[in-house]
Design a protein around this motif. Structure first.
Motif, short mmCIF file in Angstrom:
data_model
loop_
_atom_site.label_atom_id
_atom_site.label_comp_id
_atom_site.label_asym_id
_atom_site.label_seq_id
_atom_site.Cartn_x
_atom_site.Cartn_y
_atom_site.Cartn_z
N HIS A 412 43.89 27.74 -74.11
CA HIS A 412 44.76 27.83 -75.29
C HIS A 412 43.93 28.06 -76.55
N CYS A 413 42.79 27.41 -76.65
CA CYS A 413 41.90 27.60 -77.80
C CYS A 413 41.42 29.05 -77.87
N GLN A 414 41.00 29.58 -76.73
CA GLN A 414 40.47 30.95 -76.71
C GLN A 414 41.53 31.95 -77.15
N ALA A 415 42.76 31.72 -76.73
CA ALA A 415 43.85 32.62 -77.14
C ALA A 415 44.09 32.57 -78.65
N ASP A 441 37.85 23.06 -90.50
CA ASP A 441 39.31 22.91 -90.59
C ASP A 441 40.02 23.84 -89.60
N PHE A 442 39.52 25.07 -89.48
CA PHE A 442 40.09 26.00 -88.50
C PHE A 442 39.94 25.46 -87.09
N LEU A 443 38.74 25.00 -86.76
CA LEU A 443 38.45 24.51 -85.41
C LEU A 443 39.37 23.35 -85.04
N ARG A 448 44.18 21.09 -82.28
CA ARG A 448 45.44 20.35 -82.29
C ARG A 448 46.56 21.18 -81.66
N GLU A 449 46.68 22.42 -82.08
CA GLU A 449 47.71 23.29 -81.52
C GLU A 449 47.54 23.45 -80.00
N SER A 450 46.30 23.58 -79.59
CA SER A 450 46.01 23.84 -78.17
C SER A 450 46.27 22.61 -77.31
#
Length: 464
Positions: A412-415, A441-443, A448-450
Motif C-alpha cells: 500500500h505504501c509503494q502504491a 510528514d509525507f512518510l 497512516r493511510e496504508s
C-alpha cells in the motif's frame, strides 16, 4: 531526476527474472512478478523504469545515509579510478585512501580501537572478527577459547559464520549453520517481556542469562559475545537501559571479548559516527561496520580492533610466519576513497546533527500511529525505527502469518509513493539521514493511510 540514457525496462525485467538470483528472494512470487526496475535517484527519492517516484523509507538497506546521486561522491570515485583503481594491499603495499580512511576511523572510534581491517561488507567484517578472535586466543596460548555467543533475533550477516551467529531463526530455514561453535541467548525485547515485570528486572534477567551461558559453556571455551547496539533485522530491538554496560561487565569478568556490530548503527543512523559509547556508554573490544561507511555508494566493511588485540596478533608467530587473513579487495582504493569522501560530507554538513534533530521528530511522528488498531509498538531511535503490528494490542497476539500484514502495508505504501521494508508482521524504516520535515510528514501520512487500508483489507478477509 532524469534517466541518463534510454532503458528497455521490459528487457531488463526479463534479464533479471531469468538470470539474477536476488538476496532474500521469495520464489513463491518472484518467477511471476519479477522485480521493480529502479533507474534513477536523487537525495531521498528513487525512480522506477516507468517514471514512478518513491521516497526511500529504508535508505537502500539501512545504508544510503548521505542520500542518493551526490555529484561530489561520483567525482571522488571517478578521480580515484583515474589515479589508481586497484592495487593489492597484501604484505607491505598500501594506497593513499586505505591509509587515510583507517586513520580517520581510528580517530572516530571510541577508546583505543585504533586498528582497521577492511573487507567488502558487514558479513565479512563479522567473519573476520571471528577469525581474528580465534587467532588472538591461539597466540595467547588459549586454543580452547573458540565458542561464540549471539542473541536470538540478532543479525550479523549471511556468510557462513555470520549467519551462524545470527539468531533470526527464519533465516536458517533450509540452510546449515555451525551449531557447535555458536550458542544463543534470549532477545532483550522490552515489548515482549512478561506482563508485570519491570524493565530493570527484565534487564537483569537477560544479563544473568549471558553469565549463566558463559558458565554453562565454560569460560575457558567462550571467546566472544556479539551484540548489535540496536538489533536491526530482528525487529529494531532497543535493549533496556544499562543492558550493554552490564553485559560488557560480564564479558570482562570472564575474559570474553565484546564485539559491537555497528554495521547499521554507525555513521549517523542514531546521530553519532559510532553508537557504542556515545549512545550506550560502552567501549567494546571490536567494532564491525559497513553500510553507512560509504553510504552504500561502493561495497566496503571494516573490523576495528583495540590496541590490546592488535598488540597480540601483530607479533610474529614464528620465523617466517605471517598473518594469513585477507581478501583481494581488502582496502580497495576506490571504495576507501568513497569512505573518506562520505565521512567528509557527513562532518561538513553536520549530517549527524540532522539525524539527531530530524530523527527525534521522525521518532515522535511515527509514535502518533499508535492510535491505529493494529499498531502494537513503535520503537527504535532516530532514523532506525520499527512498527510492530498485532491482532490484539492488549494481549500482543500476532495476526495470522497468512495475512502477510507487513507485506500488505509495504504494498500500500509503494502504491502511494513510499518504500518501507516488511519483516513478517513488522515494517522497518531506515531512511537517508538527509530527510527534512516535509519528507517526514509525507512518510508518516502515507504510512497512516496504508495501515488503515490494510486494516480494511484484513477485516474484509476475516483476519481481524
Amino acid at each position: 531526476m532524469s534517466n541518463k540514457q534510454p532503458i528497455d525496462v521490459k528487457k531488463v525485467w526479463q534479464q533479471d527474472r531469468d538470470h539474477y538470483i536476488h538476496p532474500w528472494t521469495d520464489f513463491s512470487t518472484f518467477k511471476e512478478t519479477g522485480s521493480m526496475v529502479l533507474t534513477d535517484s536523487d537525495n531521498v527519492h528513487v525512480q522506477d523504469g516507468n517514471g514512478n517516484r518513491y521516497l526511500d523509507g529504508i535508505g537502500g538497506l539501512w545504508c544510503v545515509n548521505i542520500g542518493y546521486a551526490r555529484e561530489e561522491m561520483a567525482q571522488a570515485i571517478a578521480d580515484q579510478v583515474r589515479q589508481i583503481p586497484y592495487y593489492s594491499c597484501f604484505g607491505h603495499h598500501t594506497t593513499v585512501p586505505a591509509a587515510q580512511l583507517a586513520a580517520k576511523l581510528a580517530e572516530l572510534a571510541p577508546g583505543n580501537l585504533n586498528h582497521v581491517f577492511y573487507g567488502c561488507g558487514g558479513s565479512v567484517a563479522n567473519d573476520t572478527a571471528v577469525r581474528i578472535i580465534h587467532f588472538y586466543f591461539n597466540q595467547l596460548g588459549k586454543p580452547n577459547k573458540k565458542k561464540i555467543i549471539g542473541r536470538i533475533d540478532g543479525y550479523h550477516g549471511s556468510t557462513y559464520m555470520a549467519m551462524s551467529i545470527t539468531g533470526v531463526k527464519f533465516d536458517h530455514i533450509g540452510f546449515d549453520i555451525d551449531e557447535q561453535m555458536v550458542a544463543h541467548i534470549s532477545c532483550p525485547n522490552p515489548y515482549r517481556r512478561p506482563e508485570g515485570q519491570s524493565l530493570e528486572a527484565f534487564c537483569d534477567e537477560k544479563v544473568q542469562e549471558l553469565e549463566d551461558k558463559i558458565l554453562e559453556m565454560g569460560p575457558d571455551n567462550v571467546a566472544a559475545f556479539f551484540a548489535e547496539p540496536i538489533m536491526g533485522a530482528g525487529g529494531v530491538i532497543v535493549p533496556p537501559e544499562g543492558y550493554h554496560r552490564k553485559t560488557l561487565e560480564v564479558c570482562r569478568k570472564y575474559g570474553v571479548l565484546y564485539v559491537s556490530d555497528e554495521v547499521v548503527t554507525a555513521f549517523g543512523r542514531l546521530g553519532h559516527m559510532f553508537a557504542s559509547e556515545a549512545e550506550f556508554g560502552i567501549v567494546p573490544d571490536i567494532i564491525t561496520c559497513a553500510k553507512g561507511l560509504t553510504s552504500g555508494y561502493l561495497p566496503l566493511g571494516a573490523t576495528i580492533l583495540s590496541d590490546d588485540i592488535y598488540e597480540v596478533i601483530s607479533k610474529p608467530q614464528a620465523d617466517g610466519a605471517i598473518f594469513t587473513h585477507g581478501f583481494t579487495y581488502s582496502g580497495h582504493p576506490v571504495s576507501c576513497a568513497a569512505g573518506v569522501k562520505n565521512i567528509e560530507i557527513m562532518e561538513r554538513e553536520n549530517i549527524c546533527g540532522n539525524a539527531m534533530e530530524m530523527g527525534a521528530y521522525f521518532e515522535a511522528q511515527l509514535k502518533t500511529l499508535m492510535d491505529l488498531p493494529i499498531v502494537g509498538d513503535v520503537r527504535g531511535r532516530k532514523f532506525m525505527m520499527c512498527i510492530e503490528n498485532v491482532a490484539n494490542k492488549v494481549t500482543k497476539e500476532l495476526i495470522d502469518p497468512a495475512a502477510r500484514v507487513g507485506n500488505r502495508i509495504a504494498d500500500h505504501c509503494q502504491a502511494r509513493g513510499l518504500i518501507v521494508r516488511p519483516l513478517a508482521h513488522m515494517n522497518v524504516l531506515s531512511p537517508p539521514l538527509t530527510l527534512n520535515k516535509e519528507n517526514v510528514d509525507f512518510l508518516v501520512a502515507v504510512l497512516r493511510e496504508s495501515i488503515e487500508a490494510t486494516v480494511a483489507d484484513l477485516k474484509a478477509e476475516g483476519f481481524l
